[in-house]
Scaffold this motif. Structure first.
Motif, PDB file in Angstrom:
ATOM      1  N   GLN A  39       1.680  -4.472 -17.005  1.00 16.37           N
ATOM      2  CA  GLN A  39       2.913  -3.569 -16.785  1.00 16.37           C
ATOM      3  C   GLN A  39       3.934  -4.594 -17.458  1.00 16.37           C
ATOM      4  OE1 GLN A  39       3.608  -0.671 -15.192  1.00 16.37           O
ATOM      5  NE2 GLN A  39       5.335  -1.030 -16.443  1.00 16.37           N
ATOM      6  N   ARG A  40       3.854  -5.919 -17.418  1.00 13.06           N
ATOM      7  CA  ARG A  40       4.920  -6.851 -18.066  1.00 13.06           C
ATOM      8  C   ARG A  40       4.666  -6.644 -19.738  1.00 13.06           C
ATOM      9  NH1 ARG A  40       3.488 -12.942 -18.067  1.00 13.06           N
ATOM     10  NH2 ARG A  40       3.183 -12.419 -15.954  1.00 13.06           N
ATOM     11  N   GLU A  88      -0.270  -6.195 -13.047  1.00 13.84           N
ATOM     12  CA  GLU A  88       1.083  -6.735 -13.223  1.00 13.84           C
ATOM     13  C   GLU A  88       1.368  -7.331 -14.683  1.00 13.84           C
ATOM     14  OE1 GLU A  88      -0.817  -7.321 -10.823  1.00 13.84           O
ATOM     15  OE2 GLU A  88       0.071  -7.026  -8.684  1.00 13.84           O
ATOM     16  N   ARG A  89       0.326  -7.850 -15.079  1.00 11.66           N
ATOM     17  CA  ARG A  89       0.448  -8.295 -16.534  1.00 11.66           C
ATOM     18  C   ARG A  89       0.550  -7.227 -17.694  1.00 11.66           C
ATOM     19  NH1 ARG A  89      -3.301 -13.669 -15.897  1.00 11.66           N
ATOM     20  NH2 ARG A  89      -1.806 -14.908 -14.406  1.00 11.66           N
ATOM     21  N   ALA A 135      -3.719 -10.928 -11.066  1.00 15.41           N
ATOM     22  CA  ALA A 135      -2.647  -9.907 -11.275  1.00 15.41           C
ATOM     23  C   ALA A 135      -2.803  -9.245 -12.758  1.00 15.41           C
ATOM     24  CB  ALA A 135      -1.392 -10.873 -11.370  1.00 15.41           C
ATOM     25  N   ASP A 151       3.166 -17.112 -15.747  1.00 18.23           N
ATOM     26  CA  ASP A 151       3.778 -16.666 -14.581  1.00 18.23           C
ATOM     27  C   ASP A 151       4.937 -15.779 -14.958  1.00 18.23           C
ATOM     28  OD1 ASP A 151       1.990 -17.569 -12.586  1.00 18.23           O
ATOM     29  OD2 ASP A 151       3.223 -19.454 -12.429  1.00 18.23           O
ATOM     30  N   THR A 152       5.876 -16.390 -15.946  1.00 14.11           N
ATOM     31  CA  THR A 152       6.902 -15.657 -16.729  1.00 14.11           C
ATOM     32  C   THR A 152       6.620 -15.708 -18.068  1.00 14.11           C
ATOM     33  OG1 THR A 152       8.278 -17.765 -16.585  1.00 14.11           O
ATOM     34  CG2 THR A 152       8.187 -15.986 -14.505  1.00 14.11           C
TER      35      THR A 152
END
Length: 256
Positions: free
Chosen positions: A213-214, A210-211, A207, A238-239
């Protein structure tokens, strides 16, 4: 009758002799023409014209490569093999491909397409290794480099994967005001980035977009959280994230 036979015999031998002289002269002329055409001193290639958008290769470099490979001048207009000459030019480190043609009476035209570097490759192993825009490794003198290239590192069998990850991640980062200065791909394909802004991002293997973007979403808040610059961000969760700030005046670094 005898005199007539002798006359016919003489005419036959005279004709045969003349024919043989003509044939011998013809072959001698063809041989002379061939050796003249092949002799670089008789029909030499005197002028070399090098074309293309050149940044790292000069016409002098091309001439030296051709002469060094042949051990002689460029050769005869007729005898010079353009395929062989092209191979010699394409063997130059900064040349990606070349095309060559001859123009009567004494011109050799060389069109050069240079390598366009994308990044340094495994600079800790070889200081002359580069990646081109096709993601291929080539080796060349970097002293003439004027571009500020990123540094990519990884297993030699995973060049394509390293380039793919760099392009995808850097594109997303650039849209948000960041850029990749270094990318390291581990043997297990785990990715770590160093941004041009000085922050290290540990992304792991999954991911990745996605990471990133985080990180982009959290960055404004992280900047406000502490006055010191961010040293590294671990996004392999994950979070949430783990953040380390730079402490110029202290040996300890804080995590949050």
């Amino acid at each position: 009758m005898a005199e007539q036979a002798r006359a016919l015999s003489w005419q036959f031998w005279a004709g045969l002799t003349f024919f043989l002289i003509v044939v011998a002269g013809t072959f001698a002329g063809i041989g002379w023409l061939y050796y003249t055409a092949m002799d670089a001193q008789e029909v030499p290639l005197k002028r070399l014209v090098v074309q293309g958008e050149l940044r790292y290769v000069t016409p002098t470099d091309v001439r030296e490569a051709l002469v060094e490979a042949n051990g002689m001048p460029l050769g005869s207009f007729f005898s010079a093999d353009v395929n062989e000459l092209r191979a010699q030019v394409e063997a130059m480190p900064w040349v990606e491909k070349a095309s060559i043609r001859k123009e009567w009476p004494d011109i050799l035209k060389v069109f050069v397409v240079e390598q366009v570097p994308l990044a340094h490759w495994n600079a800790n192993q070889r200081d002359d290794a580069l990646l081109n825009q096709a993601g291929e490794v080539f080796y060349a003198d970097k002293s003439g480099l004027t571009l500020d290239l990123p540094y990519l590192a990884g297993p030699d069998h995973a060049v394509a994967e390293a380039v793919k990850q760099y392009r995808e991640l850097n594109e997303l980062l650039q849209l948000n005001g960041f850029s990749v200065a270094q990318l390291e791909l581990s043997e297990r394909f785990s990715v770590e980035l160093a941004l041009a802004q000085g922050t290290v991002l540990r992304l792991g293997r999954e991911a990745l977009l996605e990471r990133i973007q985080r990180f982009i979403d959290l960055y404004p808040e992280l900047e406000e959280h502490k006055d010191a610059p961010i040293d590294a961000i671990d996004l392999r969760y994950d979070t949430g994230v783990a953040v380390r700030w730079k402490e110029p005046n202290k040996n300890e670094k804080q995590e949050s």
